[in-house]
Design an enzyme around this catalytic site. Structure first.
Site, mmCIF file in Angstrom:
data_model
loop_
_atom_site.group_PDB
_atom_site.id
_atom_site.type_symbol
_atom_site.label_atom_id
_atom_site.label_comp_id
_atom_site.label_asym_id
_atom_site.label_seq_id
_atom_site.Cartn_x
_atom_site.Cartn_y
_atom_site.Cartn_z
ATOM 1 N N GLU A 1 -18.624 3.092 26.822
ATOM 2 C CA GLU A 1 -19.972 3.161 27.416
ATOM 3 C C GLU A 1 -19.870 3.425 28.924
ATOM 4 O OE1 GLU A 1 -22.659 0.318 29.657
ATOM 5 O OE2 GLU A 1 -22.134 -0.628 27.742
ATOM 6 N N HIS B 1 -17.323 -1.064 24.795
ATOM 7 C CA HIS B 1 -17.886 -1.300 26.117
ATOM 8 C C HIS B 1 -17.242 -0.370 27.146
ATOM 9 C CE1 HIS B 1 -17.600 -3.521 30.036
ATOM 10 N NE2 HIS B 1 -18.912 -3.620 29.850
#
Length: 430
Positions: free
Chosen positions: A73, A70
């Site tokens: 990202e 995450h």
């Protein structure tokens, strides 16, 4: 020029153009010339569960901090020249976003004009990692704030408390963004290690659906792919052995809400399936969930007429090759009574048997939902990629769907809905 294989689904009339680029990137295009918009999603087989792995060509496993997929990202939007990639998309009228799930990280863009320019921008920034210790440290504060927001989100806590009831060891139980503590250990070196492993184009795919010209898109893709040495062997992902039994049956938390919330469901222990076997199980479970819990079902009516549930009640089935679970959630004045009522009704059904007529109706609804998905290019592209990364050919759907029998669904019911594999998560008002 990229050479595509062309398939047509005789049942839906949809065409699929697919190719494997020499870089290893999988390319899948579903043209829909009658649509005004186009949607592209570039994804990697990498999610929050992938914290321990062996890089192809290496022998020793590496363990990275939770939440790094995450985190990576987020950092992909930083450009080496200091520019903001969203400004580039806005210039071409593109609507861009990204998401990280348990098993996928994906970057997407939709547009009604200038699709080639938007596609080129998508390919460029996802292949342009830029991390420094300074920017990584700055992001820790931003993502730390996001994690604290999740901690204050009742629906989020309800879900992960439920998952933590079902799973003892599997990393699916870990929150996708990690913890404030885990992300404090993320460094630029860790990010580059994960990027160079999981963002190798042989571990990625591009799916496009909508009003797209195949030849124009092909030229943009060919020009937009940067030098990449595809892996000659798969990335070895390491997961701990997960026992069949659940960790605990009940968990409760108090938060600032007006009405009690619940999520209950069952752990799926029929795992390590792939391809058509996995798709068949998925279809069987979706038929079952509609038969048992959808509006109009006996269980739903009993709960609703007893004022135990309201319009917030929903159902879902989550499936991956190595884990899966069913879930039922909503608001209730008495979550424990909802839980016990559902278990009691399922136990009665195991003795009296399922209804063939309800099976036939539910099966038609599942097929109808599959057909309707082709009318939503975003849903179609995302679902196509999710199945693709599970080793499932989405164009196999009809043949697998037709192979599902009432006996298959009966056996799936007996195997999955067992009290000992069930759990209940509750959020109560303060």
């Amino acid at each position: 020029m990229i050479k595509f294989d062309i398939r047509e689904d005789k049942h839906t009339g949809e065409k699929l153009y697919s190719a494997r680029h020499e870089s290893g990137l999988g390319i899948y295009i579903i043209p829909k010339p009658e649509y005004s918009g186009t949607y592209a999603i570039l994804g990697t087989r990498y999610g929050s569960v992938d914290s321990e792995f062996v890089v192809p060509g290496e022998k020793e496993p590496i363990c990275v901090p939770d939440g790094i997929a995450h985190y990576l990202e987020h950092k992909m939007f930083d450009q080496p020249d200091g520019s903001n990639v969203f400004d580039k998309f806005s210039k071409y009228g593109g609507n861009a976003n990204a998401f990280t799930s348990f098993n996928i990280t994906a970057y997407l863009v939709s547009s009604t004009s200038n699709f080639e320019e938007n596609l080129s921008t998508l390919l460029d920034y996802v292949q342009s990692p830029y991390y420094t210790d300074e920017t990584v440290e700055k992001e820790q504060g931003i993502i730390g704030q996001e994690i604290r927001m999740y901690d204050d989100n009742p629906g989020w806590k309800l879900f992960f408390n439920f998952i933590n009831c079902l799973y003892r060891e599997h990393p699916v139980k870990k929150e996708i963004a990690g913890t404030v503590e885990s992300i404090s250990h993320i460094t630029a070196d860790y990010l580059y290690k994960c990027y160079n492993t999981f963002y190798n184009l042989s571990n990625m795919s591009l799916v496009i659906a909508g009003n797209v010209d195949i030849q124009s898109a092909s030229k943009v893709i060919e020009a937009g792919i940067k030098k990449n040495e595809p892996f000659t062997e798969p990335i070895k992902k390491i997961y701990p052995q997960e026992p069949k039994d659940i960790k605990m049956q009940y968990v409760e938390k108090k938060m600032a809400i007006a009405s009690p919330m619940f999520m209950m469901g069952f752990k799926d222990n029929d795992v390590n399936l792939s391809g058509r076997e996995l798709l068949k199980k998925d279809i069987e479970m979706r038929i079952l969930m509609r038969m048992l819990f959808a509006k109009g079902s006996d269980i739903y009516k009993k709960l609703y007429e007893s004022n135990l549930i309201n319009s917030t009640f929903s159902l879902d089935y989550t499936v991956q090759p190595d884990y899966g679970f069913t879930s039922l959630d909503g608001e209730s004045k008495n979550p424990k009574e909802v839980y016990e009522t559902i278990l009691d009704e399922l136990e009665k059904l195991s003795k009296t048997g399922l209804s063939y007529n309800k099976y036939e109706r539910a099966k038609k609804v599942v097929w109808g939902r599959y057909i309707r998905m082709y009318n939503d290019i975003e849903d179609l592209s995302t679902t196509f990629m999710q199945y693709l990364f599970m080793g499932v050919d989405y164009f196999d759907y009809y043949d697998v769907y037709k192979s599902v029998t009432f006996e298959d669904v009966e056996n799936r019911f007996k195997e999955h809905f067992k009290r000992e594999y069930s759990a209940l998560s509750v959020i109560n008002p303060l």
